[in-house]
Design a protein around this motif. Structure first.
Motif, PDB file in Angstrom:
ATOM      1  N   LEU A  69       0.814  -1.207   0.000  1.00  0.00           N
ATOM      2  CA  LEU A  69       0.000   0.000   0.000  1.00  0.00           C
ATOM      3  C   LEU A  69       0.854   1.266   0.000  1.00  0.00           C
ATOM      4  O   LEU A  69       0.833   2.039  -0.963  1.00  0.00           O
ATOM      5  N   ILE A  70       1.642   1.462   1.050  1.00  0.00           N
ATOM      6  CA  ILE A  70       2.436   2.692   1.120  1.00  0.00           C
ATOM      7  C   ILE A  70       3.535   2.704   0.062  1.00  0.00           C
ATOM      8  O   ILE A  70       3.740   3.700  -0.634  1.00  0.00           O
ATOM      9  N   GLY A  71       4.252   1.587  -0.065  1.00  0.00           N
ATOM     10  CA  GLY A  71       5.331   1.529  -1.057  1.00  0.00           C
ATOM     11  C   GLY A  71       4.825   1.742  -2.471  1.00  0.00           C
ATOM     12  O   GLY A  71       5.432   2.483  -3.258  1.00  0.00           O
ATOM     13  N   GLU A  75      -3.357  -5.031 -17.788  1.00  0.00           N
ATOM     14  CA  GLU A  75      -4.533  -4.623 -17.031  1.00  0.00           C
ATOM     15  C   GLU A  75      -4.861  -5.609 -15.915  1.00  0.00           C
ATOM     16  O   GLU A  75      -5.370  -5.221 -14.861  1.00  0.00           O
ATOM     17  N   GLY A  76      -4.549  -6.887 -16.146  1.00  0.00           N
ATOM     18  CA  GLY A  76      -4.834  -7.903 -15.142  1.00  0.00           C
ATOM     19  C   GLY A  76      -4.048  -7.723 -13.859  1.00  0.00           C
ATOM     20  O   GLY A  76      -4.456  -8.208 -12.798  1.00  0.00           O
ATOM     21  N   ALA A  77      -2.916  -7.032 -13.942  1.00  0.00           N
ATOM     22  CA  ALA A  77      -2.123  -6.769 -12.744  1.00  0.00           C
ATOM     23  C   ALA A  77      -2.627  -5.552 -11.972  1.00  0.00           C
ATOM     24  O   ALA A  77      -2.043  -5.164 -10.966  1.00  0.00           O
ATOM     25  N   ASN A  78      -3.730  -4.967 -12.455  1.00  0.00           N
ATOM     26  CA  ASN A  78      -4.374  -3.836 -11.801  1.00  0.00           C
ATOM     27  C   ASN A  78      -5.112  -4.344 -10.563  1.00  0.00           C
ATOM     28  O   ASN A  78      -6.335  -4.495 -10.563  1.00  0.00           O
ATOM     29  N   ALA A  79      -4.366  -4.654  -9.514  1.00  0.00           N
ATOM     30  CA  ALA A  79      -4.959  -5.342  -8.373  1.00  0.00           C
ATOM     31  C   ALA A  79      -4.530  -4.704  -7.059  1.00  0.00           C
ATOM     32  O   ALA A  79      -3.450  -4.115  -6.956  1.00  0.00           O
ATOM     33  N   ILE A  80      -5.388  -4.833  -6.063  1.00  0.00           N
ATOM     34  CA  ILE A  80      -5.083  -4.359  -4.711  1.00  0.00           C
ATOM     35  C   ILE A  80      -5.163  -5.543  -3.760  1.00  0.00           C
ATOM     36  O   ILE A  80      -6.161  -6.274  -3.740  1.00  0.00           O
ATOM     37  N   SER A 104      -7.270 -10.353   1.103  1.00  0.00           N
ATOM     38  CA  SER A 104      -8.066 -10.313  -0.118  1.00  0.00           C
ATOM     39  C   SER A 104      -7.210  -9.821  -1.267  1.00  0.00           C
ATOM     40  O   SER A 104      -6.218  -9.120  -1.071  1.00  0.00           O
ATOM     41  N   VAL A 105      -7.619 -10.216  -2.471  1.00  0.00           N
ATOM     42  CA  VAL A 105      -7.055  -9.678  -3.705  1.00  0.00           C
ATOM     43  C   VAL A 105      -8.224  -9.247  -4.580  1.00  0.00           C
ATOM     44  O   VAL A 105      -9.128 -10.046  -4.854  1.00  0.00           O
ATOM     45  N   SER A 106      -8.207  -7.984  -4.992  1.00  0.00           N
ATOM     46  CA  SER A 106      -9.249  -7.456  -5.876  1.00  0.00           C
ATOM     47  C   SER A 106      -8.602  -7.048  -7.188  1.00  0.00           C
ATOM     48  O   SER A 106      -7.740  -6.165  -7.209  1.00  0.00           O
ATOM     49  N   ILE A 107      -9.005  -7.719  -8.269  1.00  0.00           N
ATOM     50  CA  ILE A 107      -8.467  -7.444  -9.604  1.00  0.00           C
ATOM     51  C   ILE A 107      -9.521  -6.669 -10.380  1.00  0.00           C
ATOM     52  O   ILE A 107     -10.620  -7.163 -10.618  1.00  0.00           O
ATOM     53  N   ALA A 108      -9.175  -5.458 -10.780  1.00  0.00           N
ATOM     54  CA  ALA A 108     -10.174  -4.561 -11.366  1.00  0.00           C
ATOM     55  C   ALA A 108     -10.495  -4.875 -12.813  1.00  0.00           C
ATOM     56  O   ALA A 108     -11.637  -4.690 -13.253  1.00  0.00           O
ATOM     57  N   SER A 109      -9.497  -5.313 -13.573  1.00  0.00           N
ATOM     58  CA  SER A 109      -9.704  -5.441 -15.028  1.00  0.00           C
ATOM     59  C   SER A 109      -9.053  -6.713 -15.552  1.00  0.00           C
ATOM     60  O   SER A 109      -7.969  -6.675 -16.128  1.00  0.00           O
ATOM     61  N   LEU A 110      -9.732  -7.816 -15.332  1.00  0.00           N
ATOM     62  CA  LEU A 110      -9.247  -9.123 -15.760  1.00  0.00           C
ATOM     63  C   LEU A 110     -10.005  -9.526 -17.020  1.00  0.00           C
ATOM     64  O   LEU A 110     -11.184  -9.875 -16.963  1.00  0.00           O
ATOM     65  N   GLU A 111      -9.334  -9.496 -18.158  1.00  0.00           N
ATOM     66  CA  GLU A 111      -9.990  -9.727 -19.445  1.00  0.00           C
ATOM     67  C   GLU A 111      -9.788 -11.176 -19.875  1.00  0.00           C
ATOM     68  O   GLU A 111      -8.727 -11.550 -20.376  1.00  0.00           O
ATOM     69  N   VAL A 112     -10.791 -11.982 -19.656  1.00  0.00           N
ATOM     70  CA  VAL A 112     -10.671 -13.419 -19.896  1.00  0.00           C
ATOM     71  C   VAL A 112     -11.878 -13.942 -20.660  1.00  0.00           C
ATOM     72  O   VAL A 112     -12.955 -13.344 -20.650  1.00  0.00           O
ATOM     73  N   GLY A 113     -11.677 -15.079 -21.315  1.00  0.00           N
ATOM     74  CA  GLY A 113     -12.759 -15.756 -22.005  1.00  0.00           C
ATOM     75  C   GLY A 113     -12.499 -17.240 -22.059  1.00  0.00           C
ATOM     76  O   GLY A 113     -11.353 -17.695 -21.887  1.00  0.00           O
ATOM     77  N   THR A 114     -13.538 -18.010 -22.305  1.00  0.00           N
ATOM     78  CA  THR A 114     -13.397 -19.465 -22.428  1.00  0.00           C
ATOM     79  C   THR A 114     -13.826 -19.952 -23.804  1.00  0.00           C
ATOM     80  O   THR A 114     -13.877 -21.152 -24.052  1.00  0.00           O
ATOM     81  N   VAL A 115     -14.136 -19.036 -24.696  1.00  0.00           N
ATOM     82  CA  VAL A 115     -14.419 -19.371 -26.098  1.00  0.00           C
ATOM     83  C   VAL A 115     -13.609 -18.430 -26.978  1.00  0.00           C
ATOM     84  O   VAL A 115     -13.316 -17.300 -26.609  1.00  0.00           O
ATOM     85  N   GLY A 116     -13.242 -18.921 -28.145  1.00  0.00           N
ATOM     86  CA  GLY A 116     -12.542 -18.096 -29.122  1.00  0.00           C
ATOM     87  C   GLY A 116     -11.075 -17.887 -28.785  1.00  0.00           C
ATOM     88  O   GLY A 116     -10.568 -18.306 -27.740  1.00  0.00           O
ATOM     89  N   GLY A 117     -10.381 -17.247 -29.724  1.00  0.00           N
ATOM     90  CA  GLY A 117      -8.971 -16.916 -29.517  1.00  0.00           C
ATOM     91  C   GLY A 117      -8.118 -18.132 -29.254  1.00  0.00           C
ATOM     92  O   GLY A 117      -8.303 -19.212 -29.828  1.00  0.00           O
ATOM     93  N   GLY A 118      -7.178 -17.982 -28.335  1.00  0.00           N
ATOM     94  CA  GLY A 118      -6.255 -19.067 -28.017  1.00  0.00           C
ATOM     95  C   GLY A 118      -6.857 -20.198 -27.228  1.00  0.00           C
ATOM     96  O   GLY A 118      -6.218 -21.241 -27.048  1.00  0.00           O
ATOM     97  N   THR A 119      -8.117 -20.041 -26.770  1.00  0.00           N
ATOM     98  CA  THR A 119      -8.745 -21.110 -25.984  1.00  0.00           C
ATOM     99  C   THR A 119      -9.043 -22.335 -26.835  1.00  0.00           C
ATOM    100  O   THR A 119      -9.306 -23.416 -26.289  1.00  0.00           O
ATOM    101  N   THR A 120      -9.011 -22.183 -28.160  1.00  0.00           N
ATOM    102  CA  THR A 120      -9.330 -23.306 -29.043  1.00  0.00           C
ATOM    103  C   THR A 120      -8.117 -24.179 -29.353  1.00  0.00           C
ATOM    104  O   THR A 120      -8.267 -25.257 -29.918  1.00  0.00           O
ATOM    105  N   LEU A 121      -6.910 -23.716 -29.015  1.00  0.00           N
ATOM    106  CA  LEU A 121      -5.712 -24.524 -29.258  1.00  0.00           C
ATOM    107  C   LEU A 121      -5.713 -25.741 -28.330  1.00  0.00           C
ATOM    108  O   LEU A 121      -6.217 -25.669 -27.204  1.00  0.00           O
ATOM    109  N   PRO A 122      -5.158 -26.864 -28.784  1.00  0.00           N
ATOM    110  CA  PRO A 122      -5.312 -28.122 -28.036  1.00  0.00           C
ATOM    111  C   PRO A 122      -4.846 -28.077 -26.588  1.00  0.00           C
ATOM    112  O   PRO A 122      -5.580 -28.492 -25.681  1.00  0.00           O
ATOM    113  N   ALA A 123      -3.628 -27.610 -26.328  1.00  0.00           N
ATOM    114  CA  ALA A 123      -3.111 -27.609 -24.965  1.00  0.00           C
ATOM    115  C   ALA A 123      -3.890 -26.646 -24.075  1.00  0.00           C
ATOM    116  O   ALA A 123      -4.201 -26.952 -22.910  1.00  0.00           O
ATOM    117  N   GLN A 124      -4.222 -25.490 -24.627  1.00  0.00           N
ATOM    118  CA  GLN A 124      -4.960 -24.504 -23.847  1.00  0.00           C
ATOM    119  C   GLN A 124      -6.372 -24.999 -23.552  1.00  0.00           C
ATOM    120  O   GLN A 124      -6.914 -24.741 -22.471  1.00  0.00           O
TER     121      GLN A 124
END
Length: 406
Positions: free
Chosen positions: A276-278, A311-316, A329-349
């Motif tokens: 907080l202070i640092g 943006e995901g590291a925007n956390a307190i 507690s950890v509050s993350i303000a802007s976590l941009e995630v999805g479970t369809v589309g993009g890299g989620t369709t690659l086999p390992a992911q």
């Protein structure tokens, strides 16, 4: 079918370009990748043996990358199992983390063990919405005010135009901001289980056409940087972008002493003085120890857009003593995630998302992406707990040395 050597020669002689190889009749994505490797190998005088050893057809990645030459393997491990008491996901889960940073998994795993011993982390998505903010040029402050008022009076027309472009996205709000002759309209969408950046962009473009048709404003750029995408921004810390998610836990004092070798008061003081202070003295937008570590590792493992770790590291992170126990507690303000589309369709992911039980669209829509956000927040909480405890007990460097890290 042309062989890789013939294709490589065609590029080197100027007959075609790298990205045009797959446009040639009978050339598949793997052959094109092999031709590109030959070109790079000759130019750099190297052998791309490791890069060429990939485990899925290159055609499966055509929506994810251009000019593909292969893949890079990143070690993936698991932390846990950890008990997640979420609004969208509950139960024990192994958290997949892909990283090259030694000791990270060990640290998060220790935190997961302590979280589970305390009954698990409680996690909730507070709000969600993907934003896109175009910038318009107007004549003066009077026309700027007129545009702001027009937007507020015609939100239904903008919503109709935007939602006509998508089967799933819903326009939640349009917030205007005027700066001189520039007017920014921050569109916010519910994108369900998709991260939704492309969805928001296409929908916003359609809405902008209505603005230009019905007003004197001229669109200058579909993104005016007030969105804000892939850059540190106070507006995301305050208003949120993607998922705004919080995870917390209360850990009995004896567990802190026995397993973390410190005390609740020591962890709470350290969090205040460091996180907080640092962070305030440094002018940081994130008030945490290393939330980006877990966000990045889980983003890579589950096929998220890794640049949005910014943006995901925007956390307190908070820590306090409650009746002699440790509340964190950890509050993350802007976590941009999805479970369809993009890299989620690659086999390992896709397998990593299966590990969490949240691949694809959820029921109800949006619940799988919420579940992923809750898992990431839980992992971040475990990481914060472990690192702060290591610092409070002054054994951080010892732990790294014991794991053979330099």
């Amino acid at each position: 079918m042309p062989d890789p050597t013939t294709l490589a020669n065609s590029v080197q002689t100027g007959e075609c370009r790298l990205h045009e190889l797959t446009d040639i009749d009978d050339v598949d994505a793997d052959t094109a990748a092999a031709a590109r490797r030959l070109i790079v190998e000759e130019q750099a005088d190297i052998a791309l043996d490791a890069v060429s050893d990939y485990g899925f057809p290159a055609a499966e990645a055509t929506a994810n990358i251009e000019n593909m030459i292969g893949t890079i393997d990143i070690p993936i491990g698991v932390a846990g199992p950890v008990i997640v008491n979420g609004g969208a996901l509950t139960g024990k889960r192994y958290l997949p983390l892909a990283t090259t940073e030694g000791a990270l998994l060990a640290s998060v795993n220790r935190g997961c063990t302590v979280l589970s011993a305390a009954g698990g982390a409680v996690a909730r998505v507070m709000k969600s919405g993907m934003s896109r903010a175009p910038v318009f040029r107007v004549d003066n402050v009077v026309t700027a005010k007129a545009l702001v008022e027009w937007v507020r009076d015609n939100i239904d027309s903008l919503r109709d135009a935007a939602e006509e472009t998508t089967n799933h996205g819903e326009l939640e709000s349009v917030t205007p901001y005027a700066v001189g002759r520039s007017v920014y309209l921050r569109f916010r969408y519910d994108t369900k289980d998709a991260m939704g950046m492309n969805m928001a962009t296409i929908a916003t473009e359609a809405a902008c056409e209505v603005v230009e048709k019905e007003t004197d404003a001229e669109l200058i750029a579909l993104s005016g940087n007030l969105c804000t995408d892939k850059k540190p921004a106070a507006i995301n810390a305050v208003e949120g972008r993607g998922r705004t998610v919080t995870a917390d836990v209360t850990i009995p004092r004896e567990t802190v002493v026995d397993r973390l070798h410190t005390t609740p008061s020591a962890v709470a003081e350290l969090n205040t003085r460091k996180n907080l202070i640092g962070s305030a003295k440094a002018g940081s937008l994130g008030f945490n120890a290393h939330v980006a570590n877990v966000v990045a590792a889980m983003f890579i493992a589950t096929g998220q857009d890794e640049a949005q770790v910014v943006e995901g590291a925007n956390a307190i992170t908070t820590a306090e003593v409650r009746e002699n126990d440790l509340y964190m507690s950890v509050s993350i303000a802007s976590l941009e995630v999805g479970t369809v589309g993009g890299g989620t369709t690659l086999p390992a992911q896709a397998e990593a998302l299966d590990m969490l039980g949240i691949r694809g669209g959820g029921t109800p829509p949006g619940s799988n992406a919420d579940g992923l956000a809750e898992c990431i927040a839980t992992g971040a909480l475990a990481g914060e707990l472990s690192l702060l405890s290591a610092l409070a007990s002054r054994n951080l460097s010892t732990a790294h040395a014991d794991l053979g890290r330099e």
